[in-house]
Design a protein around this motif. Structure first.
Motif, mmCIF file in Angstrom:
data_model
loop_
_atom_site.group_PDB
_atom_site.id
_atom_site.type_symbol
_atom_site.label_atom_id
_atom_site.label_comp_id
_atom_site.label_asym_id
_atom_site.label_seq_id
_atom_site.Cartn_x
_atom_site.Cartn_y
_atom_site.Cartn_z
ATOM 1 N N VAL A 19 0.814 -1.207 0.000
ATOM 2 C CA VAL A 19 0.000 0.000 0.000
ATOM 3 C C VAL A 19 0.854 1.265 0.000
ATOM 4 C CG1 VAL A 19 -2.014 -1.077 1.032
ATOM 5 C CG2 VAL A 19 -0.244 -0.092 2.503
ATOM 6 N N ARG A 20 2.160 1.117 0.178
ATOM 7 C CA ARG A 20 3.064 2.269 0.116
ATOM 8 C C ARG A 20 4.474 1.760 -0.117
ATOM 9 N NH1 ARG A 20 6.093 2.588 4.650
ATOM 10 N NH2 ARG A 20 5.292 1.491 6.443
ATOM 11 N N GLN A 21 5.336 2.666 -0.569
ATOM 12 C CA GLN A 21 6.723 2.316 -0.793
ATOM 13 C C GLN A 21 7.534 2.632 0.459
ATOM 14 O OE1 GLN A 21 4.829 4.427 -2.601
ATOM 15 N NE2 GLN A 21 5.691 4.720 -4.601
ATOM 16 N N HIS B 230 0.587 11.934 -5.171
ATOM 17 C CA HIS B 230 0.868 11.437 -3.818
ATOM 18 C C HIS B 230 1.536 10.060 -3.846
ATOM 19 C CE1 HIS B 230 0.493 10.493 0.403
ATOM 20 N NE2 HIS B 230 -0.133 9.384 0.070
ATOM 21 N N TYR B 231 1.004 9.160 -4.639
ATOM 22 C CA TYR B 231 1.528 7.793 -4.633
ATOM 23 C C TYR B 231 2.971 7.733 -5.120
ATOM 24 C CZ TYR B 231 1.272 2.775 -4.457
ATOM 25 O OH TYR B 231 1.482 1.473 -4.122
ATOM 26 N N LEU B 232 3.363 8.631 -6.006
ATOM 27 C CA LEU B 232 4.737 8.624 -6.508
ATOM 28 C C LEU B 232 5.697 9.340 -5.572
ATOM 29 C CD1 LEU B 232 4.212 9.325 -10.321
ATOM 30 C CD2 LEU B 232 4.339 7.131 -9.124
ATOM 31 N N ARG B 233 5.234 10.310 -4.845
ATOM 32 C CA ARG B 233 6.149 11.112 -4.021
ATOM 33 C C ARG B 233 6.261 10.651 -2.575
ATOM 34 N NH1 ARG B 233 1.719 15.006 -4.115
ATOM 35 N NH2 ARG B 233 0.971 15.131 -1.974
ATOM 36 N N GLN B 234 5.420 9.736 -2.132
ATOM 37 C CA GLN B 234 5.411 9.398 -0.713
ATOM 38 C C GLN B 234 6.695 8.741 -0.217
ATOM 39 O OE1 GLN B 234 2.239 6.745 0.433
ATOM 40 N NE2 GLN B 234 2.310 5.700 -1.518
ATOM 41 N N SER B 235 7.504 8.189 -1.106
ATOM 42 C CA SER B 235 8.776 7.604 -0.662
ATOM 43 C C SER B 235 9.924 8.606 -0.751
ATOM 44 C CB SER B 235 9.115 6.377 -1.506
ATOM 45 O OG SER B 235 9.463 6.772 -2.815
ATOM 46 N N HIS B 236 9.630 9.812 -1.267
ATOM 47 C CA HIS B 236 10.649 10.866 -1.448
ATOM 48 C C HIS B 236 11.747 10.428 -2.413
ATOM 49 C CE1 HIS B 236 8.659 12.988 1.761
ATOM 50 N NE2 HIS B 236 8.757 11.910 2.508
#
Length: 71
Positions: free
Chosen positions: A11-13, A47-53
Motif C-alpha cells: 500500500v506504500r513504498q 501522492h503515490y509517486l512522491r510518498q517515498s521521497h
C-alpha cells in the motif's frame, strides 16, 4: 487456498524506493502536448509517486524506458 497476493498487498513504498516505474517513464517521456492531452503533471504532484521521497533514480533513464515501451 488463500491467495498470497491478498496477504502481501503493498500500500506504500519504503523510503527511497520507487513503485510502478512505468508512471515515472510516462511522465518523463511524454512531450508537453501529450501530457496536456492526458492531463498529466510532474511526478511530485502525485501522492503515490512522491510518498517515498524518491522521484528520480540515477540508475534508470525514465525517458529511454518510455521509448522502449513504445517500440
Amino acid at each position: 487456498m488463500t491467495d498470497l497476493l491478498e496477504k502481501n498487498r503493498v500500500v506504500r513504498q519504503n523510503p527511497g524506493e520507487r513503485n510502478y516505474h512505468i508512471f515515472y517513464a510516462i511522465l518523463a517521456g511524454t512531450n508537453n502536448q501529450q501530457r496536456e492531452a492526458f492531463g498529466l503533471t510532474h511526478p511530485e504532484s502525485y501522492h503515490y509517486l512522491r510518498q517515498s521521497h524518491c522521484i528520480a533514480d540515477k540508475t534508470i533513464n525514465d525517458k529511454d524506458t518510455f521509448q522502449d515501451v513504445l517500440v
